[in-house]
Design a protein around this motif. Structure first.
Motif, PDB file in Angstrom:
ATOM      1  N   LEU A  37       0.801  -1.112   0.009  1.00 33.64           N
ATOM      2  CA  LEU A  37      -0.157   0.026   0.200  1.00 33.64           C
ATOM      3  C   LEU A  37       0.969   1.314   0.103  1.00 33.64           C
ATOM      4  O   LEU A  37       0.670   2.350  -0.715  1.00 33.64           O
ATOM      5  N   GLU A  38       1.958   1.237   0.750  1.00 34.32           N
ATOM      6  CA  GLU A  38       2.829   2.418   0.680  1.00 34.32           C
ATOM      7  C   GLU A  38       3.625   2.456  -0.726  1.00 34.32           C
ATOM      8  O   GLU A  38       3.552   3.789  -1.025  1.00 34.32           O
ATOM      9  N   VAL A  39       3.667   1.608  -1.527  1.00 34.57           N
ATOM     10  CA  VAL A  39       4.143   1.912  -2.911  1.00 34.57           C
ATOM     11  C   VAL A  39       3.023   2.587  -3.628  1.00 34.57           C
ATOM     12  O   VAL A  39       3.319   3.423  -4.303  1.00 34.57           O
ATOM     13  N   ILE A  40       1.853   2.335  -3.454  1.00 36.24           N
ATOM     14  CA  ILE A  40       0.735   2.651  -3.931  1.00 36.24           C
ATOM     15  C   ILE A  40       0.461   4.360  -3.480  1.00 36.24           C
ATOM     16  O   ILE A  40       0.211   5.227  -4.346  1.00 36.24           O
ATOM     17  N   ASP A  41       0.778   4.246  -2.436  1.00 36.80           N
ATOM     18  CA  ASP A  41       0.580   5.909  -1.668  1.00 36.80           C
ATOM     19  C   ASP A  41       1.760   6.888  -2.219  1.00 36.80           C
ATOM     20  O   ASP A  41       1.288   7.894  -2.418  1.00 36.80           O
ATOM     21  N   SER A  42       2.877   6.236  -2.798  1.00 38.57           N
ATOM     22  CA  SER A  42       3.869   7.014  -3.350  1.00 38.57           C
ATOM     23  C   SER A  42       3.729   7.216  -4.643  1.00 38.57           C
ATOM     24  O   SER A  42       4.548   7.957  -5.365  1.00 38.57           O
ATOM     25  N   GLY A  43       2.658   6.808  -5.347  1.00 36.83           N
ATOM     26  CA  GLY A  43       2.266   6.959  -6.713  1.00 36.83           C
ATOM     27  C   GLY A  43       2.916   6.232  -7.803  1.00 36.83           C
ATOM     28  O   GLY A  43       2.888   6.098  -8.852  1.00 36.83           O
ATOM     29  N   ALA A  46       2.878   1.412 -11.254  1.00 36.50           N
ATOM     30  CA  ALA A  46       3.724   0.215 -12.034  1.00 36.50           C
ATOM     31  C   ALA A  46       4.431  -0.892 -10.953  1.00 36.50           C
ATOM     32  O   ALA A  46       4.456  -1.879 -11.211  1.00 36.50           O
ATOM     33  N   ASN A  47       5.155  -0.177  -9.945  1.00 36.33           N
ATOM     34  CA  ASN A  47       5.927  -0.849  -9.025  1.00 36.33           C
ATOM     35  C   ASN A  47       5.045  -1.949  -8.101  1.00 36.33           C
ATOM     36  O   ASN A  47       5.236  -2.645  -7.754  1.00 36.33           O
ATOM     37  N   SER A  48       3.675  -1.185  -7.926  1.00 29.74           N
ATOM     38  CA  SER A  48       2.779  -2.072  -6.981  1.00 29.74           C
ATOM     39  C   SER A  48       2.609  -3.209  -7.959  1.00 29.74           C
ATOM     40  O   SER A  48       2.271  -4.269  -7.346  1.00 29.74           O
ATOM     41  N   TRP A  49       2.250  -2.983  -9.118  1.00 25.51           N
ATOM     42  CA  TRP A  49       1.933  -4.224 -10.071  1.00 25.51           C
ATOM     43  C   TRP A  49       2.953  -5.075 -10.113  1.00 25.51           C
ATOM     44  O   TRP A  49       2.573  -6.557 -10.030  1.00 25.51           O
TER      45      TRP A  49
END
Length: 137
Positions: A37-43, A46-49
């Protein structure tokens, strides 16, 4: 006398074993979810995927994932607070193979929308919990 001591020792060890509580380390599930979720929070959509589990990657194309998060998540703004509110352990989920699953719900306050519920579904693969689903309400 020896028999009484042996019986007493057996009774104490049996009683102690019966009182042992099973400790569940929810950190092994929550840590991968909150890190993701922190990866998503940082925008870094693509990394979250890329960090999601194989099931997720096989069913959601990266370009679609990124565009949907840009449409839905970006307008919500920065996370103000996030707190776990529920945890459900399952061995099966409809339309998925049997396995070890955990569904975590977080109450999240975003800068532009308080009181949201984020649902993260994890599947255990190779002794690791991996995100295979995400939903914002």
């Amino acid at each position: 006398m020896k028999n009484i001591i042996a019986v007493l020792c057996l009774f104490i060890s049996t009683f102690t074993g019966a009182q042992t509580l099973k400790v569940v380390d929810v950190a092994t599930e929550i840590a991968p979810a909150t890190s993701w979720l922190e990866v998503i929070d940082s925008g870094k959509y693509a990394n979250s995927w890329q960090q999601a589990g194989a099931f997720f990657q096989e069913n959601v194309p990266q370009t679609l994932w990124v565009s949907k998060l840009q449409q839905v998540r970006t307008p919500l703004g920065a996370v103000q607070s996030r707190q776990g509110v529920s945890r459900q352990v399952l061995s099966s989920i409809p339309q998925l193979p049997d396995g070890e699953y955990v569904i975590l719900e977080f109450q999240t306050d975003f800068a532009n929308k308080a009181g949201s519920i984020e649902t993260v579904t994890l599947k255990k693969s190779a002794q690791q919990w991996q995100v295979i689903g995400y939903f914002i309400q």
